[in-house]
Write a protein that holds these residues in place. Structure first.
Motif, PDB file in Angstrom:
ATOM      1  N   GLU A  72    -125.698  25.034  31.105  1.00  0.00           N
ATOM      2  CA  GLU A  72    -127.007  24.578  31.558  1.00  0.00           C
ATOM      3  C   GLU A  72    -128.036  24.674  30.426  1.00  0.00           C
ATOM      4  O   GLU A  72    -128.900  23.811  30.300  1.00  0.00           O
ATOM      5  CB  GLU A  72    -127.469  25.420  32.749  1.00  0.00           C
ATOM      6  CG  GLU A  72    -126.670  25.198  34.032  1.00  0.00           C
ATOM      7  CD  GLU A  72    -125.416  26.053  34.112  1.00  0.00           C
ATOM      8  OE1 GLU A  72    -124.762  26.037  35.173  1.00  0.00           O
ATOM      9  OE2 GLU A  72    -125.072  26.738  33.115  1.00  0.00           O
ATOM     10  N   ARG A  73    -127.941  25.700  29.600  1.00  0.00           N
ATOM     11  CA  ARG A  73    -128.896  25.858  28.506  1.00  0.00           C
ATOM     12  C   ARG A  73    -128.640  24.857  27.378  1.00  0.00           C
ATOM     13  O   ARG A  73    -129.575  24.444  26.686  1.00  0.00           O
ATOM     14  CB  ARG A  73    -128.810  27.279  27.944  1.00  0.00           C
ATOM     15  CG  ARG A  73    -129.186  28.372  28.916  1.00  0.00           C
ATOM     16  CD  ARG A  73    -129.278  29.699  28.185  1.00  0.00           C
ATOM     17  NE  ARG A  73    -129.263  30.846  29.070  1.00  0.00           N
ATOM     18  CZ  ARG A  73    -130.300  31.284  29.773  1.00  0.00           C
ATOM     19  NH1 ARG A  73    -131.452  30.634  29.713  1.00  0.00           N
ATOM     20  NH2 ARG A  73    -130.199  32.360  30.540  1.00  0.00           N
ATOM     21  N   THR A  74    -127.377  24.482  27.182  1.00  0.00           N
ATOM     22  CA  THR A  74    -127.032  23.598  26.078  1.00  0.00           C
ATOM     23  C   THR A  74    -127.293  22.128  26.420  1.00  0.00           C
ATOM     24  O   THR A  74    -127.499  21.308  25.521  1.00  0.00           O
ATOM     25  CB  THR A  74    -125.567  23.804  25.671  1.00  0.00           C
ATOM     26  OG1 THR A  74    -125.346  25.190  25.378  1.00  0.00           O
ATOM     27  CG2 THR A  74    -125.196  23.000  24.431  1.00  0.00           C
ATOM     28  N   ARG A  75    -127.323  21.786  27.680  1.00  0.00           N
ATOM     29  CA  ARG A  75    -127.542  20.385  28.066  1.00  0.00           C
ATOM     30  C   ARG A  75    -128.843  19.830  27.490  1.00  0.00           C
ATOM     31  O   ARG A  75    -128.826  18.758  26.854  1.00  0.00           O
ATOM     32  CB  ARG A  75    -127.519  20.260  29.587  1.00  0.00           C
ATOM     33  CG  ARG A  75    -127.787  18.843  30.077  1.00  0.00           C
ATOM     34  CD  ARG A  75    -127.743  18.770  31.585  1.00  0.00           C
ATOM     35  NE  ARG A  75    -128.227  17.500  32.084  1.00  0.00           N
ATOM     36  CZ  ARG A  75    -128.395  17.218  33.370  1.00  0.00           C
ATOM     37  NH1 ARG A  75    -128.102  18.131  34.283  1.00  0.00           N
ATOM     38  NH2 ARG A  75    -128.847  16.040  33.756  1.00  0.00           N
ATOM     39  N   PRO A  76    -130.007  20.486  27.661  1.00  0.00           N
ATOM     40  CA  PRO A  76    -131.218  19.929  27.041  1.00  0.00           C
ATOM     41  C   PRO A  76    -131.162  19.940  25.520  1.00  0.00           C
ATOM     42  O   PRO A  76    -131.766  19.063  24.872  1.00  0.00           O
ATOM     43  CB  PRO A  76    -132.343  20.824  27.572  1.00  0.00           C
ATOM     44  CG  PRO A  76    -131.676  22.047  28.066  1.00  0.00           C
ATOM     45  CD  PRO A  76    -130.328  21.648  28.521  1.00  0.00           C
TER      46      PRO A  76
END
Length: 258
Positions: free
Chosen positions: A14-18
């Protein structure tokens, strides 16, 4: 603050998606030198290494535990301790200064962003992503509890623990006069979370740190209990038994003239 790389990585997808979506909008076909400001445990740096395999990629973070984790993850890359607020490149000017979910912890954006932009090589790119969630229930609740006894005496002024962001138009106005191009946008992610406890675990790795770290163990436990009760009320159970965590993020990509 006491950053925990293992806790941070628990929601790495979830943190790497943006971070990936920010990098996808960087208008560079190649780069010689790339700097990842606020690199954390190296998840964003890994994206940069893949995108620019011929570049010298340097990660900078002010938490030694994060630097150790990043070096273990990417031993071929260079990582160094540094303060974003005073950071200066050593050697050649970078083609890309990339800051994913880091600048919200650094004050003085009216001076900081133009300064970082000025450090780029001609044609270079400044790419920034910042959580814009201070007014979301997760973060309003942090501050509300921090203003109550018995926690207030230890935490202090809760409104000062994170930088107040400018508007997206404000960032555009800061960078546009000297830029060849400025791309700004805003996205609200809806993360599917297993429970209220999972939401608390997520923010415990980042946004809750300034509130938890000053508390002695017994007050930390009582704060977390009250906080989870508030999160449980603010994020209702959906039809599949999960909770939806709304997470707004702001994106800025500015390119210097060649």
């Amino acid at each position: 603050m006491d950053w925990d790389p293992a806790l941070y990585r628990r929601y790495e997808d979830e943190r790497t998606r943006p971070a990936a979506e920010l990098l996808a909008r960087v208008p560079l076909a190649s780069a010689r030198r790339v700097v990842d400001l606020g690199c954390g445990p190296g998840n964003s740096t890994e994206l940069l290494v893949r995108r620019f395999p011929a570049a010298e990629v340097i990660g900078v973070d002010n938490a030694e535990a994060m630097i150790v984790a990043a070096r273990q993850r990417l031993p071929q890359s260079r990582f160094e301790l540094g303060d974003i607020g005073t950071w200066q490149p050593a050697g050649d000017a970078p083609d890309l200064i990339y800051a994913n979910a880091a600048l919200q912890w650094v004050p003085g954006h009216e001076e900081l962003l133009p300064r970082l932009f000025s450090l780029l090589a001609p044609g270079g790119v400044l790419a920034i992503q910042m959580p814009d969630n201070r007014q979301e229930p997760t973060h309003r609740l942090m501050r509300e509890l921090a203003g109550r006894a018995p926690w207030a005496a230890h935490i202090g002024d809760a409104d000062r623990v994170r930088t107040e962001l400018l508007t997206i138009g404000g960032y555009y106005d800061l960078l546009a006069p000297g830029a060849a191009d400025v791309d700004v946008w805003h996205t609200v992610y809806q993360h599917r979370m297993a429970s209220a406890g999972a939401i608390v675990e997520w923010v415990s790795g980042t946004g809750l740190r300034p509130f938890l770290d000053p508390l002695p163990a017994e007050l930390r436990a009582s704060y977390l209990k009250a906080y989870e009760q508030g999160v449980d009320a603010a994020y209702p159970v959906r039809s599949d038994g999960r909770r939806l965590l709304a997470f707004p993020r702001m994106f800025i990509v500015a390119r210097r003239p060649a």
